[in-house]
Design a protein around this motif. Sequence first.
Motif, PDB file in Angstrom:
ATOM      1  N   CYS A 170      43.641  38.985  38.521  1.00 37.27           N
ATOM      2  CA  CYS A 170      43.578  39.056  39.977  1.00 37.27           C
ATOM      3  C   CYS A 170      44.861  38.461  40.555  1.00 37.27           C
ATOM      4  O   CYS A 170      45.779  38.085  39.821  1.00 37.27           O
ATOM      5  CB  CYS A 170      42.345  38.324  40.491  1.00 37.27           C
ATOM      6  SG  CYS A 170      42.300  36.590  40.006  1.00 37.27           S
ATOM      7  N   GLN A 184      39.448  42.884  48.434  1.00 36.35           N
ATOM      8  CA  GLN A 184      40.229  43.400  47.320  1.00 36.35           C
ATOM      9  C   GLN A 184      41.631  43.728  47.824  1.00 36.35           C
ATOM     10  O   GLN A 184      41.815  44.048  49.004  1.00 36.35           O
ATOM     11  CB  GLN A 184      39.607  44.665  46.728  1.00 36.35           C
ATOM     12  CG  GLN A 184      38.224  44.479  46.149  1.00 36.35           C
ATOM     13  CD  GLN A 184      37.725  45.769  45.518  1.00 36.35           C
ATOM     14  OE1 GLN A 184      38.093  46.128  44.397  1.00 36.35           O
ATOM     15  NE2 GLN A 184      36.878  46.484  46.243  1.00 36.35           N
ATOM     16  N   PRO A 259      40.619  40.111  43.717  1.00 36.71           N
ATOM     17  CA  PRO A 259      40.754  41.137  42.675  1.00 36.71           C
ATOM     18  C   PRO A 259      41.656  42.271  43.142  1.00 36.71           C
ATOM     19  O   PRO A 259      41.797  42.510  44.348  1.00 36.71           O
ATOM     20  CB  PRO A 259      39.316  41.610  42.475  1.00 36.71           C
ATOM     21  CG  PRO A 259      38.637  41.332  43.777  1.00 36.71           C
ATOM     22  CD  PRO A 259      39.275  40.092  44.326  1.00 36.71           C
ATOM     23  N   THR A 263      41.639  47.590  39.038  1.00 36.71           N
ATOM     24  CA  THR A 263      41.837  46.747  37.847  1.00 36.71           C
ATOM     25  C   THR A 263      42.994  47.261  36.985  1.00 36.71           C
ATOM     26  O   THR A 263      42.808  47.644  35.825  1.00 36.71           O
ATOM     27  CB  THR A 263      40.553  46.674  36.997  1.00 36.71           C
ATOM     28  OG1 THR A 263      39.423  46.489  37.853  1.00 36.71           O
ATOM     29  CG2 THR A 263      40.612  45.519  36.014  1.00 36.71           C
ATOM     30  N   THR A 266      44.609  43.983  32.801  1.00 34.55           N
ATOM     31  CA  THR A 266      43.501  43.249  32.190  1.00 34.55           C
ATOM     32  C   THR A 266      44.007  42.368  31.060  1.00 34.55           C
ATOM     33  O   THR A 266      45.051  42.635  30.456  1.00 34.55           O
ATOM     34  CB  THR A 266      42.420  44.201  31.634  1.00 34.55           C
ATOM     35  OG1 THR A 266      43.002  45.020  30.610  1.00 34.55           O
ATOM     36  CG2 THR A 266      41.855  45.089  32.742  1.00 34.55           C
ATOM     37  N   HIS A 304      34.437  37.460  40.243  1.00 31.37           N
ATOM     38  CA  HIS A 304      34.405  37.604  38.786  1.00 31.37           C
ATOM     39  C   HIS A 304      32.978  37.553  38.270  1.00 31.37           C
ATOM     40  O   HIS A 304      32.638  38.254  37.318  1.00 31.37           O
ATOM     41  CB  HIS A 304      35.241  36.522  38.114  1.00 31.37           C
ATOM     42  CG  HIS A 304      35.359  36.717  36.628  1.00 31.37           C
ATOM     43  ND1 HIS A 304      35.727  37.921  36.067  1.00 31.37           N
ATOM     44  CD2 HIS A 304      35.136  35.873  35.575  1.00 31.37           C
ATOM     45  CE1 HIS A 304      35.732  37.819  34.748  1.00 31.37           C
ATOM     46  NE2 HIS A 304      35.369  36.583  34.428  1.00 31.37           N
ATOM     47  N   TRP A 307      31.704  41.010  38.651  1.00 31.00           N
ATOM     48  CA  TRP A 307      32.307  41.895  37.646  1.00 31.00           C
ATOM     49  C   TRP A 307      31.710  41.593  36.275  1.00 31.00           C
ATOM     50  O   TRP A 307      31.385  42.505  35.506  1.00 31.00           O
ATOM     51  CB  TRP A 307      33.827  41.693  37.621  1.00 31.00           C
ATOM     52  CG  TRP A 307      34.550  42.659  36.733  1.00 31.00           C
ATOM     53  CD1 TRP A 307      35.089  43.862  37.079  1.00 31.00           C
ATOM     54  CD2 TRP A 307      34.808  42.504  35.318  1.00 31.00           C
ATOM     55  NE1 TRP A 307      35.659  44.459  35.980  1.00 31.00           N
ATOM     56  CE2 TRP A 307      35.503  43.660  34.889  1.00 31.00           C
ATOM     57  CE3 TRP A 307      34.519  41.507  34.390  1.00 31.00           C
ATOM     58  CZ2 TRP A 307      35.918  43.833  33.572  1.00 31.00           C
ATOM     59  CZ3 TRP A 307      34.922  41.681  33.067  1.00 31.00           C
ATOM     60  CH2 TRP A 307      35.621  42.827  32.666  1.00 31.00           C
ATOM     61  N   TRP A 308      31.556  40.322  35.970  1.00 36.35           N
ATOM     62  CA  TRP A 308      31.032  39.891  34.669  1.00 36.35           C
ATOM     63  C   TRP A 308      29.618  40.410  34.448  1.00 36.35           C
ATOM     64  O   TRP A 308      29.290  40.927  33.376  1.00 36.35           O
ATOM     65  CB  TRP A 308      31.082  38.377  34.611  1.00 36.35           C
ATOM     66  CG  TRP A 308      30.668  37.771  33.309  1.00 36.35           C
ATOM     67  CD1 TRP A 308      29.477  37.187  33.007  1.00 36.35           C
ATOM     68  CD2 TRP A 308      31.463  37.667  32.117  1.00 36.35           C
ATOM     69  NE1 TRP A 308      29.471  36.722  31.719  1.00 36.35           N
ATOM     70  CE2 TRP A 308      30.675  37.006  31.145  1.00 36.35           C
ATOM     71  CE3 TRP A 308      32.749  38.057  31.780  1.00 36.35           C
ATOM     72  CZ2 TRP A 308      31.144  36.732  29.861  1.00 36.35           C
ATOM     73  CZ3 TRP A 308      33.215  37.793  30.500  1.00 36.35           C
ATOM     74  CH2 TRP A 308      32.431  37.150  29.556  1.00 36.35           C
ATOM     75  N   HIS A 311      29.454  44.009  33.482  1.00 37.40           N
ATOM     76  CA  HIS A 311      30.101  44.410  32.225  1.00 37.40           C
ATOM     77  C   HIS A 311      29.588  43.560  31.058  1.00 37.40           C
ATOM     78  O   HIS A 311      30.342  42.768  30.459  1.00 37.40           O
ATOM     79  CB  HIS A 311      31.617  44.295  32.346  1.00 37.40           C
ATOM     80  CG  HIS A 311      32.227  45.246  33.322  1.00 37.40           C
ATOM     81  ND1 HIS A 311      32.252  45.012  34.684  1.00 37.40           N
ATOM     82  CD2 HIS A 311      32.809  46.468  33.139  1.00 37.40           C
ATOM     83  CE1 HIS A 311      32.833  46.025  35.284  1.00 37.40           C
ATOM     84  NE2 HIS A 311      33.172  46.920  34.381  1.00 37.40           N
TER      85      HIS A 311
END
Length: 323
Positions: A170, A184, A259, A263, A266, A304, A307-308, A311
């Motif tokens: 980010c 964002q 963020p 993305t 990474t 995060h 997002w975490w 995923h």
Amino acid sequence: MQLELRHLQAVCRIAEAGSLGRAARLLGVSQPALSAQLRRVERVTGGELFVRSRHGVEPTPLGQFVLARARRVLSEMDALGTEARAISTGAPLRLGCILLVLLDGLLEQTDRFLPGQEITVDLEDSVTALARMLGAGQYDAIAYGEVNDHEVPLPEGVLARTLIPKEPFCIRMSVKHPLADQEQIALADLSDELWMTLVEDDDGGPEALIGACAKAGFVPSLRYRIGDRQMHYSLIAAGRAVALSQPTAPATAGTVMRPLIGTPITGRIRLAWNRSAVPAEQADRLYHAAAHAYLANVDNNPFHRAWWDAHPEVHPEVHPALD
């Protein structure tokens, strides 16, 4: 000249890689240097060890003989190191790292998962140097990062395990930045900014940043290279620069983290260890200590956490029996 372990390791790596070029990259040396080393080994052994083919290089009959003996010797040396460290219970675990967020809580977690184990921790700016020092026996294990598709070459005799296969980098910027209120950030909107240059320049980070910016239509202006965290944050808070950041980084006065849309950059976090110095159980416990240190920071930034949670495929393997 007498043959040394590094010569045997080089011969084995050439055979495994199938080409001098790839073997040189894996060993972290230049191809001419590896070619010269191979010629010296061939002078000692009395003939060519490899021949070129359309598939790369293949061992000659002499090469197959040398490889068989080399693998046996290296295997015995690995066993010697592991057994010796198992007997020497007072030996410290020497851990080398780059500056990762999880390091702040790693020692607390190693006390939990490796109770009674003395651990020394040193920071390095170069991932390549970290890997070479691991191969030279200066470290027993290392924790490091890779950006986008970059892969750090690891020396012979080293095992590795991915801790976090993917996390979205980010942007950290001043709280007074015109874009600070956006949820964002589009990378293209940062085309006129001064950027904090990444401290590590061989983990794929600079190439990833420049490549992502090129796709966004601009060349980033890289200005500062600051290793001290407090100075790094102070310059950003003052509006002097923006910087890429791990998403688990803590909040700091005067800055915000946002963020990037899409993305584009990474990170990946890995552990590697010298198999002759670190038994499998100890390596597993180090992995779990690092995993818990990472998980303790997931809530540092709400974006995060979201997002975490979306995923689960990137979550580390944490065994309940070790919790």
